[in-house]
Design a protein around this motif. Structure first.
Motif, PDB file in Angstrom:
ATOM      1  N   ASP A 154      28.717  31.062  36.829  1.00 46.87           N
ATOM      2  CA  ASP A 154      29.896  31.408  36.405  1.00 46.87           C
ATOM      3  C   ASP A 154      29.578  31.917  34.914  1.00 46.87           C
ATOM      4  O   ASP A 154      30.788  32.378  34.352  1.00 46.87           O
ATOM      5  CB  ASP A 154      31.083  30.592  36.187  1.00 46.87           C
ATOM      6  N   PRO A 189      37.239  37.864  34.871  1.00 51.28           N
ATOM      7  CA  PRO A 189      37.883  37.556  36.350  1.00 51.28           C
ATOM      8  C   PRO A 189      37.925  36.105  36.167  1.00 51.28           C
ATOM      9  O   PRO A 189      38.898  35.632  36.802  1.00 51.28           O
ATOM     10  CB  PRO A 189      36.949  37.815  37.337  1.00 51.28           C
ATOM     11  N   HIS A 190      36.978  35.106  35.910  1.00 50.74           N
ATOM     12  CA  HIS A 190      36.941  33.825  35.904  1.00 50.74           C
ATOM     13  C   HIS A 190      36.471  33.030  34.989  1.00 50.74           C
ATOM     14  O   HIS A 190      35.468  33.341  34.221  1.00 50.74           O
ATOM     15  CB  HIS A 190      36.268  33.277  37.239  1.00 50.74           C
ATOM     16  N   TYR A 226      32.685  38.216  41.773  1.00 55.22           N
ATOM     17  CA  TYR A 226      33.868  38.934  41.428  1.00 55.22           C
ATOM     18  C   TYR A 226      33.220  40.446  40.907  1.00 55.22           C
ATOM     19  O   TYR A 226      32.237  40.413  40.163  1.00 55.22           O
ATOM     20  CB  TYR A 226      34.734  38.315  40.417  1.00 55.22           C
ATOM     21  N   GLY A 274      34.905  43.614  38.552  1.00 58.25           N
ATOM     22  CA  GLY A 274      36.244  44.096  37.885  1.00 58.25           C
ATOM     23  C   GLY A 274      35.808  44.840  36.621  1.00 58.25           C
ATOM     24  O   GLY A 274      34.660  45.452  36.312  1.00 58.25           O
ATOM     25  N   HIS A 289      35.173  49.051  42.928  1.00 60.62           N
ATOM     26  CA  HIS A 289      36.564  48.989  42.087  1.00 60.62           C
ATOM     27  C   HIS A 289      36.681  49.970  41.320  1.00 60.62           C
ATOM     28  O   HIS A 289      36.037  50.677  40.476  1.00 60.62           O
ATOM     29  CB  HIS A 289      36.036  47.601  40.928  1.00 60.62           C
ATOM     30  N   TYR A 307      40.188  43.008  39.258  1.00 56.95           N
ATOM     31  CA  TYR A 307      38.892  42.513  39.751  1.00 56.95           C
ATOM     32  C   TYR A 307      39.114  42.435  41.231  1.00 56.95           C
ATOM     33  O   TYR A 307      40.101  42.288  41.635  1.00 56.95           O
ATOM     34  CB  TYR A 307      38.450  41.620  38.981  1.00 56.95           C
ATOM     35  N   LYS A 308      37.929  42.417  42.110  1.00 54.38           N
ATOM     36  CA  LYS A 308      38.143  42.191  43.550  1.00 54.38           C
ATOM     37  C   LYS A 308      36.883  41.340  43.744  1.00 54.38           C
ATOM     38  O   LYS A 308      35.950  41.209  43.038  1.00 54.38           O
ATOM     39  CB  LYS A 308      38.141  43.380  44.262  1.00 54.38           C
ATOM     40  N   ARG A 309      37.080  40.636  44.970  1.00 55.90           N
ATOM     41  CA  ARG A 309      36.011  39.610  45.608  1.00 55.90           C
ATOM     42  C   ARG A 309      35.002  40.579  46.374  1.00 55.90           C
ATOM     43  O   ARG A 309      35.430  41.259  47.368  1.00 55.90           O
ATOM     44  CB  ARG A 309      36.680  38.566  46.369  1.00 55.90           C
ATOM     45  N   LYS A 317      31.435  40.027  49.094  1.00 57.17           N
ATOM     46  CA  LYS A 317      30.997  38.937  49.871  1.00 57.17           C
ATOM     47  C   LYS A 317      29.761  39.650  50.666  1.00 57.17           C
ATOM     48  O   LYS A 317      29.653  40.895  50.974  1.00 57.17           O
ATOM     49  CB  LYS A 317      31.747  38.562  50.854  1.00 57.17           C
ATOM     50  N   ASP A 330      31.162  38.398  37.796  1.00 57.99           N
ATOM     51  CA  ASP A 330      31.529  36.853  37.352  1.00 57.99           C
ATOM     52  C   ASP A 330      31.530  36.148  38.479  1.00 57.99           C
ATOM     53  O   ASP A 330      31.683  36.570  39.647  1.00 57.99           O
ATOM     54  CB  ASP A 330      32.757  37.061  36.483  1.00 57.99           C
ATOM     55  N   ASP A 331      31.355  34.921  38.292  1.00 58.33           N
ATOM     56  CA  ASP A 331      31.994  33.614  39.184  1.00 58.33           C
ATOM     57  C   ASP A 331      30.933  33.966  40.733  1.00 58.33           C
ATOM     58  O   ASP A 331      31.399  34.138  41.481  1.00 58.33           O
ATOM     59  CB  ASP A 331      33.177  33.664  39.784  1.00 58.33           C
TER      60      ASP A 331
END
Length: 530
Positions: A357, A408-409, A441, A443, A468, A476-478, A480, A513-514
């Motif tokens: 993070d 984002p986090h 994340y 963003g 993005h 932001y978006k996640r 995977k 991030d994260d």
């Protein structure tokens, strides 16, 4: 007259001839002398020798000339032997003299080394005493002394005779320095405590200890905000003063630390007239060469981070300009030197990555809008961003905080400002053949960076792009990515695929991030192979 003896002699001769018919006694017997024989052998013994297989040979006489020649050769060899003995003794004597000279030189060098060590120790003690005296003097504010007429003189009169009070003040000063090393500016880290005017030649600092709390070497200038160098205005990011390091110049300060603890150094630097400027930051034997030729802000000032692990309780922090220019004043400006103690984040059951993070990182100056640049480093170096490596030749990533940027986090994140030239990397232990899932994340930092951003993640043989569309106001978006480990160590890589610039021409990029990594279940692994 009887002739028995002759008859007996004749009989013996006849018997000998009968016994040895092939030997002519008259030729080999005692009755015929050879010129080389000096003693005639007894005939009977002579014939016995012939019977046993031995022959009688004459012994040739050695000529007198040969004897003289042999004597001459022997004398010559004896002379050569004596000459070799003399030369050998002479070589041994020379070697003994040489060895004695070397021994004397070693003794002299040892004495000189001891004298040098004593002198260095005395000089170090003198510098320490001077630093302690400066620390003691700084415990009373000059403004406080000058605010009331005569009060400063009274305080000085009270301090002068009281040696016990001096020791107490020194101890207080030492505690202040130790506290300052935990987090924040170093003592006079912003160079607001000015050198005495008598120690300045224009802007050039003359004395080695002229700048309070610092020791300088080489061509060092004391710069005030707004000062000009030709048509170039020299700004100061914080406060009113900074220093400039000329050719092969350096500044250093002694700080108290805790052994086996990792620290991050943050300082601000700006280019002037040199092109490929670099700074060498070092603590004892640990050092890092930081490239500062790329400017990431519109003001020209950037903050840089560097980390080290303390091997002693007291260390020297040195910032050195290794460049050599035609104009010795063409060196970088330095301001706001701070330090922070770094903790060592651990992996957890919910995240196999350390510091995923990005909450643990270098010191960020309060109110700073440009974050802190984390430069590239070797794999064996200590990172100011614990757990992560910055892989690049000359470019950096930017460490940003929530008060000045959109994160984002949590409170910290990383902005990838150099496109494909940098990558954020971490190695993690994996099991070959096992499936894993990586989440993160992507963003923008709400800093006016409008662009279509792409972040690509790599791990093992898998890769995944996350898009993005930034409007420059945050968002932001996640992302995977699933992969199967192929080795016991897997590198997780995050990289920006494009270069981006803000309207003022400064570099920017996507924020990550994260970042988390977990081992997925067997059911998820089967779905992965469908």
């Amino acid at each position: 007259m009887r002739v028995v003896g002759l008859t007996n002699a004749t009989g013996r001769k006849r018997k000998a001839k009968e016994r040895f018919p092939r030997i002519k006694a008259e030729q080999r017997g005692p009755y015929r002398k050879h010129p080389l024989d000096k003693v005639d052998p007894d005939p009977y013994i002579h014939w016995i020798d012939l019977k046993m297989g031995r022959t009688h040979t004459s012994r040739p006489a050695i000529p007198e000339a040969s004897i003289e020649a042999l004597k001459t050769q022997l004398a010559a060899l004896q002379g050569e032997k004596e000459q070799l003995i003399r030369e050998h003794r002479k070589a041994l004597d020379a070697q003994e003299v040489y060895s004695k000279g070397l021994k004397d030189q070693l003794i002299q060098l040892g004495l000189q080394h001891n004298e040098a060590m004593k002198a260095a120790k005395a000089a170090a003690e003198a510098r320490l005493n001077e630093a302690l005296e400066d620390a003691n003097n700084s415990t009373v504010s000059p403004r406080a002394e000058s605010s009331v007429p005569g009060q400063g003189r009274v305080l000085m009169a009270k301090r002068t005779p009281c040696m016990a009070l001096l020791v107490l003040l020194v101890g207080v000063a030492d505690r202040v320095v130790s506290t300052a090393t935990d987090r924040g500016l170093l003592p006079n880290g912003n160079f607001e405590e000015r050198p005495d005017k008598s120690q300045l030649n224009g802007t050039i600092v003359k004395g080695r200890f002229s700048i309070p709390r610092w020791e300088i070497s080489g061509f060092v200038e004391y710069i005030e905000s707004g000062q000009r160098q030709g048509e170039l205005v020299l700004p100061v990011p914080e406060g009113a003063c900074a220093v400039r390091l000329g050719n092969d110049a350096s500044i250093r300060q002694k700080i108290k630390v805790t052994r086996r603890t990792e620290y991050s150094i943050t300082f601000s630097a700006a280019r002037t007239c040199a092109q490929a400027e670099k700074l060498n930051v070092s603590v004892i034997f640990d050092s890092g060469l930081l490239p500062i030729q790329t400017v990431y802000t519109s003001s020209g000032w950037d903050s840089y981070a560097w980390a080290f692990r303390a091997k002693h309780t007291v260390v020297w922090l040195t910032i050195h300009n290794p460049g050599v220019e035609e104009d010795p004043a063409c060196g970088p400006l330095i301001d706001s030197v701070a330090i922070k103690t770094l903790s060592r984040p651990r992996r957890t059951k919910s995240n196999m990555l350390r510091n995923g993070d990005f909450e643990e990182g270098p010191y960020i100056f309060p109110g700073s809008t440009w974050g802190v640049l984390v430069p590239p480093m070797d794999e064996d170096d200590f990172s100011p961003l614990p757990g992560w490596m910055i892989m690049s030749d000359t470019k950096s990533v930017k460490y940003v905080d929530a008060p000045q940027h959109r994160v984002p986090h949590g409170a910290r994140a990383v902005e990838l400002v150099a496109g494909r030239e940098t990558a954020l990397v971490q190695e993690v232990a994996t099991v070959p053949g096992r499936s894993y899932r990586m989440l993160f994340y992507v963003g923008d930092a709400a800093n006016g960076c409008e662009a279509s951003m792409i972040v690509q993640a790599y791990a093992a043989r898998a890769s995944q792009q996350v898009h993005h569309d930034s409007k420059g106001v945050g968002g932001y978006k996640r992302g995977k990515m699933d992969f199967v480990a192929v080795d016991k160590l897997t590198r997780v890589v995050l990289q920006s695929m494009n270069y981006h610039m803000k309207p003022d021409g400064t570099l920017c990029g996507p924020v990550v991030d994260d970042v988390s990594l977990v081992s997925v279940r067997k059911g998820a692994a089967r779905r992965l192979f469908r």
